[in-house]
Design an enzyme around this catalytic site. Structure first.
Site, PDB file in Angstrom:
ATOM      1  N   CYS A  73       0.850  -1.191   0.000  1.00 29.80           N
ATOM      2  CA  CYS A  73       0.000   0.000   0.000  1.00 29.80           C
ATOM      3  C   CYS A  73       0.883   1.237   0.000  1.00 29.80           C
ATOM      4  CB  CYS A  73      -0.895  -0.008   1.238  1.00 29.80           C
ATOM      5  SG  CYS A  73      -1.957   1.439   1.392  1.00 29.80           S
ATOM      6  N   HIS A 125      -8.936  -3.467  -2.319  1.00 32.30           N
ATOM      7  CA  HIS A 125      -8.015  -2.613  -1.569  1.00 32.30           C
ATOM      8  C   HIS A 125      -8.440  -1.146  -1.665  1.00 32.30           C
ATOM      9  CE1 HIS A 125      -3.766  -1.727  -0.177  1.00 32.30           C
ATOM     10  NE2 HIS A 125      -4.150  -0.542  -0.632  1.00 32.30           N
ATOM     11  N   GLU A 126      -8.682  -0.666  -2.885  1.00 40.53           N
ATOM     12  CA  GLU A 126      -9.014   0.755  -3.070  1.00 40.53           C
ATOM     13  C   GLU A 126     -10.392   1.095  -2.512  1.00 40.53           C
ATOM     14  OE1 GLU A 126      -6.601   2.642  -3.705  1.00 40.53           O
ATOM     15  OE2 GLU A 126      -5.283   1.025  -4.364  1.00 40.53           O
ATOM     16  N   HIS A 163     -10.077   1.475   1.186  1.00 37.52           N
ATOM     17  CA  HIS A 163      -9.590   2.809   1.566  1.00 37.52           C
ATOM     18  C   HIS A 163     -10.750   3.785   1.702  1.00 37.52           C
ATOM     19  CE1 HIS A 163      -5.272   2.792   1.721  1.00 37.52           C
ATOM     20  NE2 HIS A 163      -5.147   2.226   0.535  1.00 37.52           N
TER      21      HIS A 163
END
Length: 197
Positions: A106, A148-149, A152
């Site tokens: 990351c 993952h994004e 976030h």
């Protein structure tokens, strides 16, 4: 536009759920969204990342960009932006992630990588840069990036998904690097590349 500093784990903006970008009755997006998208692309490219969420550059809006291999081992790349993404996935394995196949990094945890359990398939629906509906889906590395994004934008880091010895190693790395406090960032192209690209 500009390469923008990337916030490091410990910054509150990374732990706050982002705000959806407003869409006009005619489907239009606010004019400043185009500038934000350009900043995201330029920053991601300078950092050699495969994805970057707006809150990683301190903007608490629900948008991410990507430039990611279609799946591990394939030559093609997919590049794009998703505004106000909604994520769907296949089942996430409950077993210990494989250190060889499940390693994840990351840009907000610079230079570190840890095995992370993720679903092998993911799809996001949202809007493109013009405000038109889009659906993006994939498997393998591309699915990992989508999860993952979107994570976030929901106020989570991949560190939150770590289990067992990998979670303990990540806690040690955060402490060793002096992270976990507000106000830390790194600027791609100015600071050394933490991933050695």
């Amino acid at each position: 536009m500009a390469v923008v500093p990337i916030r490091i784990v410990g910054d509150p903006v990374l732990r706050t759920e982002t705000t959806p970008i407003p869409v006009g009755d005619d489907g239009s997006l606010p004019a400043e969204v185009a500038d934000l998208i350009r900043d995201l692309y330029e920053t991601m490219d300078a950092a050699n990342g495969v994805g970057l969420a707006a809150n990683q550059i301190g903007v608490s809006q629900r948008v991410f960009v990507y430039d990611c291999p279609d799946s591990r081992g394939r030559a093609g790349r997919r590049r794009g932006v998703v505004i106000n993404p909604v994520l769907e996935t296949s089942d996430i394995p409950e077993t210990m992630p494989d250190p060889d196949d499940d390693e994840e990094g990351c840009l907000s945890v610079p230079g570190e990588q840890f095995p992370t359990g993720r679903a092998d398939w993911a799809r996001v629906t949202g809007l493109d840069a013009d405000g038109s509906p889009i659906t993006v889906e994939g498997t393998g590395l591309f699915a990992r990036m989508l999860q993952h994004e979107t994570g976030h934008l929901d106020g989570f880091l991949y560190l939150d998904r770590l289990i067992g010895r990998h979670a303990r190693a990540a806690k040690r790395a955060v402490k060793h690097n002096g992270w976990g406090v507000p106000g830390l960032s790194w600027t791609p192209g100015e600071d050394p590349d933490p991933f050695g690209h």
